[in-house]
Design a protein around this motif. Structure first.
Motif, PDB file in Angstrom:
ATOM      1  N   VAL A 160       0.837  -1.200   0.000  1.00  0.00           N
ATOM      2  CA  VAL A 160       0.000   0.000   0.000  1.00  0.00           C
ATOM      3  C   VAL A 160       0.875   1.254   0.000  1.00  0.00           C
ATOM      4  N   VAL A 161       1.960   1.220   0.793  1.00  0.00           N
ATOM      5  CA  VAL A 161       2.937   2.311   0.827  1.00  0.00           C
ATOM      6  C   VAL A 161       4.322   1.685   0.722  1.00  0.00           C
ATOM      7  N   LYS A 162       5.179   2.279  -0.111  1.00  0.00           N
ATOM      8  CA  LYS A 162       6.564   1.803  -0.229  1.00  0.00           C
ATOM      9  C   LYS A 162       7.468   2.634   0.663  1.00  0.00           C
ATOM     10  N   ARG A 163       8.420   1.988   1.328  1.00  0.00           N
ATOM     11  CA  ARG A 163       9.396   2.736   2.119  1.00  0.00           C
ATOM     12  C   ARG A 163      10.177   3.663   1.189  1.00  0.00           C
ATOM     13  N   GLY A 164      10.449   4.895   1.631  1.00  0.00           N
ATOM     14  CA  GLY A 164      11.242   5.811   0.831  1.00  0.00           C
ATOM     15  C   GLY A 164      10.426   6.703  -0.081  1.00  0.00           C
ATOM     16  N   GLU A 165       9.150   6.366  -0.291  1.00  0.00           N
ATOM     17  CA  GLU A 165       8.281   7.255  -1.081  1.00  0.00           C
ATOM     18  C   GLU A 165       8.046   8.553  -0.337  1.00  0.00           C
ATOM     19  N   SER A 166       7.838   9.644  -1.055  1.00  0.00           N
ATOM     20  CA  SER A 166       7.427  10.852  -0.362  1.00  0.00           C
ATOM     21  C   SER A 166       5.936  10.718  -0.085  1.00  0.00           C
ATOM     22  N   ALA A 167       5.414  11.613   0.784  1.00  0.00           N
ATOM     23  CA  ALA A 167       4.058  11.457   1.311  1.00  0.00           C
ATOM     24  C   ALA A 167       2.996  11.271   0.228  1.00  0.00           C
ATOM     25  N   LEU A 168       2.261  10.159   0.329  1.00  0.00           N
ATOM     26  CA  LEU A 168       1.116   9.903  -0.548  1.00  0.00           C
ATOM     27  C   LEU A 168      -0.100  10.654  -0.056  1.00  0.00           C
ATOM     28  N   GLY A 169      -0.011  11.084   1.180  1.00  0.00           N
ATOM     29  CA  GLY A 169      -1.165  11.659   1.855  1.00  0.00           C
ATOM     30  C   GLY A 169      -1.480  10.841   3.088  1.00  0.00           C
ATOM     31  N   LEU A 170      -2.557  11.217   3.748  1.00  0.00           N
ATOM     32  CA  LEU A 170      -2.940  10.502   4.952  1.00  0.00           C
ATOM     33  C   LEU A 170      -3.851   9.344   4.548  1.00  0.00           C
ATOM     34  N   GLY A 171      -3.468   8.131   4.923  1.00  0.00           N
ATOM     35  CA  GLY A 171      -4.234   6.947   4.553  1.00  0.00           C
ATOM     36  C   GLY A 171      -5.241   6.570   5.635  1.00  0.00           C
ATOM     37  N   PHE A 172      -6.340   6.000   5.207  1.00  0.00           N
ATOM     38  CA  PHE A 172      -7.351   5.518   6.152  1.00  0.00           C
ATOM     39  C   PHE A 172      -7.730   4.094   5.771  1.00  0.00           C
ATOM     40  N   LEU A 173      -7.824   3.233   6.776  1.00  0.00           N
ATOM     41  CA  LEU A 173      -8.231   1.854   6.526  1.00  0.00           C
ATOM     42  C   LEU A 173      -9.698   1.709   6.881  1.00  0.00           C
ATOM     43  N   ILE A 174     -10.520   1.501   5.838  1.00  0.00           N
ATOM     44  CA  ILE A 174     -11.964   1.360   6.071  1.00  0.00           C
ATOM     45  C   ILE A 174     -12.278  -0.065   6.490  1.00  0.00           C
ATOM     46  N   GLU A 175     -11.571  -1.018   5.873  1.00  0.00           N
ATOM     47  CA  GLU A 175     -11.895  -2.425   6.130  1.00  0.00           C
ATOM     48  C   GLU A 175     -10.659  -3.252   5.850  1.00  0.00           C
ATOM     49  N   GLY A 176     -10.411  -4.271   6.650  1.00  0.00           N
ATOM     50  CA  GLY A 176      -9.279  -5.161   6.437  1.00  0.00           C
ATOM     51  C   GLY A 176      -8.226  -4.990   7.515  1.00  0.00           C
ATOM     52  N   ARG A 177      -7.002  -5.306   7.182  1.00  0.00           N
ATOM     53  CA  ARG A 177      -5.912  -5.205   8.146  1.00  0.00           C
ATOM     54  C   ARG A 177      -4.600  -5.001   7.395  1.00  0.00           C
ATOM     55  N   LEU A 178      -3.800  -4.040   7.878  1.00  0.00           N
ATOM     56  CA  LEU A 178      -2.512  -3.751   7.258  1.00  0.00           C
ATOM     57  C   LEU A 178      -1.414  -4.014   8.274  1.00  0.00           C
ATOM     58  N   GLN A 179      -0.195  -4.220   7.792  1.00  0.00           N
ATOM     59  CA  GLN A 179       0.941  -4.353   8.686  1.00  0.00           C
ATOM     60  C   GLN A 179       2.061  -3.433   8.195  1.00  0.00           C
ATOM     61  N   THR A 180       2.748  -2.767   9.123  1.00  0.00           N
ATOM     62  CA  THR A 180       3.940  -2.021   8.738  1.00  0.00           C
ATOM     63  C   THR A 180       5.122  -2.967   8.853  1.00  0.00           C
ATOM     64  N   VAL A 181       5.968  -2.924   7.843  1.00  0.00           N
ATOM     65  CA  VAL A 181       7.028  -3.911   7.686  1.00  0.00           C
ATOM     66  C   VAL A 181       8.296  -3.191   7.263  1.00  0.00           C
ATOM     67  N   ASP A 182       9.406  -3.657   7.781  1.00  0.00           N
ATOM     68  CA  ASP A 182      10.679  -3.121   7.317  1.00  0.00           C
ATOM     69  C   ASP A 182      11.605  -4.297   6.980  1.00  0.00           C
ATOM     70  N   PHE A 183      12.741  -3.986   6.396  1.00  0.00           N
ATOM     71  CA  PHE A 183      13.709  -5.036   6.125  1.00  0.00           C
ATOM     72  C   PHE A 183      14.998  -4.705   6.846  1.00  0.00           C
ATOM     73  N   THR A 184      15.618  -5.703   7.463  1.00  0.00           N
ATOM     74  CA  THR A 184      16.879  -5.458   8.153  1.00  0.00           C
ATOM     75  C   THR A 184      17.948  -5.186   7.114  1.00  0.00           C
ATOM     76  N   LEU A 185      19.092  -4.681   7.579  1.00  0.00           N
ATOM     77  CA  LEU A 185      20.198  -4.385   6.680  1.00  0.00           C
ATOM     78  C   LEU A 185      20.609  -5.623   5.910  1.00  0.00           C
ATOM     79  N   ASP A 186      20.437  -6.803   6.538  1.00  0.00           N
ATOM     80  CA  ASP A 186      20.811  -8.029   5.817  1.00  0.00           C
ATOM     81  C   ASP A 186      19.615  -8.677   5.129  1.00  0.00           C
ATOM     82  N   GLY A 187      18.534  -7.913   4.922  1.00  0.00           N
ATOM     83  CA  GLY A 187      17.478  -8.360   4.016  1.00  0.00           C
ATOM     84  C   GLY A 187      16.349  -9.174   4.613  1.00  0.00           C
ATOM     85  N   ARG A 188      16.358  -9.391   5.941  1.00  0.00           N
ATOM     86  CA  ARG A 188      15.234 -10.120   6.520  1.00  0.00           C
ATOM     87  C   ARG A 188      14.081  -9.177   6.825  1.00  0.00           C
TER      88      ARG A 188
END
Lengths: 231, 231
Positions: A40-68
């Motif tokens: 839904v959002v890519k790390r490093g993108e500039s602001a898409l705007g303020l997002g709202f979740l109407i239905e479902g479930r999202l997770q924020t995720v990052d990757f470690t320096l070694d790719g996990r």
């Protein structure tokens, strides 16, 4: 699909806005549907705007320096997201990925900034959301500092519990074993073994989609290192 | 000692307040001096009010479930702290401890809440501070997810670097080995060994109180696992 006024009124950030303003806002918005695992959002993108979740479930995720992959936090129905780049005008700090089929919409950056700080009530809602995220990040960090993977899985499960309407301690929407593994920096196999051990002790049990925690105190003791598969 | 108006004017949160209001506020405040290692805020306390650091350096600290100290973040001169309990009306999430002799003051909770959300500028300053803390928490978490202690120490050092006036990459106020150890979940001995290794490679060197990083790229490569004492 355009966004309906009652949906906007149900979102905390908008509940103090007059209907006329909501109507104008609603005309500028449209809904986006995303599939499970869609970004839904890519790390490093500039602001898409303020997002709202109407239905479902999202997770924020990052990757470690070694790719996990590292799971950071969940976004639940009614929550907003993407506020950080709007506040500090830097890029998105993490990926936002759908963990269930979801419906979202975005308010464009300029309008969102104006909304966020236009009234004390909106500013407080934004601050409250950031405060909750900080508290969760700090609890999450305490989990990560635990020495054994077994303890980390148990502590993570304890963090995910909540009381349901019947006073039962449950994990209503349990993450998959893989999702728990990436949250606590261990392997999927360790998560599976830990859950089997806890089910064997009747500390917790599956009930449909939920996990019911029959012995929350024992789960906490396992997180504290007082109960373990080898003791 | 009472707080002087120019000190208040130098604090970001107050820079949009009219002098008359600052004068009234100043009369209600008094300064507190704290020694190194003195506890300024206890975890679990209800809101003391909004704290301001006039001079010195503070660290937010927590303890793991098994009793080890975990360093979370630093509070620098001019920063405010203690905003979380004011926003969500829960107790303090962590200890705040002086890591240098410091001068602080507190604005009482009711007045602080009013100040924080009374103007869009103040609300933005509060949100910006929370956003910065969240970004740091998320970088800190990425560090903690690294598999080896050596990598975690290097990544933590890389996080602490900044450019000075002469364009040098430095760690201006390096934490002690013990303070770094508790930030990255390792032993003081491992921190000392890692620093000796990096000094041996001339990646960094002491210069008075500061650490000068002569090879920032190599430091980053060490954090990424591409340079290590055994390779």
């Amino acid at each position: 699909m355009p966004i309906l006024i009652p949906i906007l009124q149900g979102l905390r950030l908008f509940d103090s806005l007059p209907v006329a303003q909501l109507t104008t806002l609603a005309q500028t918005l449209s809904e986006r549907r995303v599939e499970r695992r869609e970004v839904v959002v890519k790390r490093g993108e500039s602001a898409l705007g303020l997002g709202f979740l109407i239905e479902g479930r999202l997770q924020t995720v990052d990757f470690t320096l070694d790719g996990r992959e590292v799971g950071l936090d969940f976004i639940e129905e009614g929550d907003f997201f993407g506020e950080l780049p709007l506040i500090d005008r830097q890029s998105a700090p993490e990926y936002v990925i759908a963990v269930a089929p979801s419906r979202v919409f975005f308010v464009d950056p300029d309008r969102a900034r104006q909304l966020m700080f236009s009234s004390p009530a909106a500013a407080e809602a934004i601050s409250l959301r950031l405060a909750q995220r900080l508290r969760r990040a700090s609890r999450q960090r305490a989990v990560l500092a635990l020495p054994s993977s077994f303890q980390r899985v148990c502590a993570q499960l304890a963090l995910l519990t909540q009381k349901n309407g019947q006073g039962q301690v449950v994990i209503a929407l349990p993450p998959t074993h893989q999702e728990i593994a990436i949250m606590v920096n261990t392997s999927r196999e360790t998560v599976t073994r830990t859950l089997q051990f806890l089910q064997g002790l009747k500390v917790l049990a599956r009930d449909g989609n939920a996990l019911v925690v029959h012995q929350p105190d024992t789960l906490q003791e396992a997180a504290d290192g007082k109960v373990s598969p080898t003791k």
